[in-house]
Design a protein around this motif. Sequence first.
Motif, PDB file in Angstrom:
ATOM      1  N   ARG A  15      12.620  -2.069 -14.052  1.00  0.00           N
ATOM      2  CA  ARG A  15      12.304  -3.123 -13.088  1.00  0.00           C
ATOM      3  C   ARG A  15      11.009  -2.785 -12.351  1.00  0.00           C
ATOM      4  N   VAL A  16      10.865  -1.536 -11.937  1.00  0.00           N
ATOM      5  CA  VAL A  16       9.666  -1.106 -11.227  1.00  0.00           C
ATOM      6  C   VAL A  16       8.453  -1.165 -12.151  1.00  0.00           C
ATOM      7  N   THR A  31       3.347   3.416 -10.125  1.00  0.00           N
ATOM      8  CA  THR A  31       3.797   2.044  -9.980  1.00  0.00           C
ATOM      9  C   THR A  31       4.804   2.022  -8.849  1.00  0.00           C
ATOM     10  N   ALA A  32       4.662   1.072  -7.932  1.00  0.00           N
ATOM     11  CA  ALA A  32       5.562   1.011  -6.784  1.00  0.00           C
ATOM     12  C   ALA A  32       6.017  -0.423  -6.544  1.00  0.00           C
ATOM     13  N   LEU A  33       7.217  -0.537  -5.990  1.00  0.00           N
ATOM     14  CA  LEU A  33       7.825  -1.825  -5.684  1.00  0.00           C
ATOM     15  C   LEU A  33       8.663  -1.642  -4.427  1.00  0.00           C
ATOM     16  N   PRO A  76       4.422   6.159   3.324  1.00  0.00           N
ATOM     17  CA  PRO A  76       5.164   5.004   3.831  1.00  0.00           C
ATOM     18  C   PRO A  76       6.521   4.911   3.140  1.00  0.00           C
ATOM     19  N   GLN A  77       7.530   4.462   3.860  1.00  0.00           N
ATOM     20  CA  GLN A  77       8.892   4.422   3.323  1.00  0.00           C
ATOM     21  C   GLN A  77       9.282   3.004   2.901  1.00  0.00           C
ATOM     22  N   GLY A  78      10.276   2.912   2.026  1.00  0.00           N
ATOM     23  CA  GLY A  78      10.810   1.626   1.590  1.00  0.00           C
ATOM     24  C   GLY A  78      10.336   1.202   0.215  1.00  0.00           C
ATOM     25  N   PHE A  79       9.986   2.168  -0.658  1.00  0.00           N
ATOM     26  CA  PHE A  79       9.461   1.846  -1.976  1.00  0.00           C
ATOM     27  C   PHE A  79      10.230   2.566  -3.079  1.00  0.00           C
ATOM     28  N   ASP A  80      10.283   1.926  -4.249  1.00  0.00           N
ATOM     29  CA  ASP A  80      10.680   2.586  -5.486  1.00  0.00           C
ATOM     30  C   ASP A  80       9.376   2.889  -6.209  1.00  0.00           C
ATOM     31  N   CYS A  81       9.232   4.093  -6.736  1.00  0.00           N
ATOM     32  CA  CYS A  81       7.955   4.504  -7.312  1.00  0.00           C
ATOM     33  C   CYS A  81       8.174   5.299  -8.594  1.00  0.00           C
ATOM     34  N   ALA A 104      -3.342   8.670  -5.432  1.00  0.00           N
ATOM     35  CA  ALA A 104      -2.752   7.594  -6.230  1.00  0.00           C
ATOM     36  C   ALA A 104      -1.559   6.976  -5.513  1.00  0.00           C
ATOM     37  N   LEU A 105      -0.692   7.815  -4.947  1.00  0.00           N
ATOM     38  CA  LEU A 105       0.475   7.283  -4.232  1.00  0.00           C
ATOM     39  C   LEU A 105       0.063   6.519  -2.979  1.00  0.00           C
TER      40      LEU A 105
END
Length: 121
Positions: A15-16, A31-33, A76-81, A104-105
């Motif tokens: 999904r991410v 890749t982050a979502l 920063p918090q709240g991501f799937d990476c 990159a992050l």
Amino acid sequence: MVPKTIRLPTSDVNRVLKSGKRWSTPAFRCTALINGQKGNRYAVIVRTKKIKTAVGRAYTKRIIREWLRLYTHTLPQGFDCTIGCTQEITKTNRQEAVSGLQSALCETFSSIVLPHPAVQS
């Protein structure tokens, strides 16, 4: 392995990779979502096509996991990476690769615009 508290489940990795924002450096592809949770979750992907030897893949993953352990709280918090490695990390290029991972992050997270709460009238 990435600690269970910050590990991205296999079911969410696709999904991410499909819907997330991407950012690349010479050594990494991130890749982050947004995940809607309090903390971040990570998956480390090191492909055999890019890094041929098992020793090289294991060392590369170990360096990435150690960086996550030390510095994930600064992001920063709240991501799937997902973090994909496109070149082997060796003892000679370790510092350069780690700084590339950090940039990159940070760029990946900053490129995602967090939704603003709806304004009530």
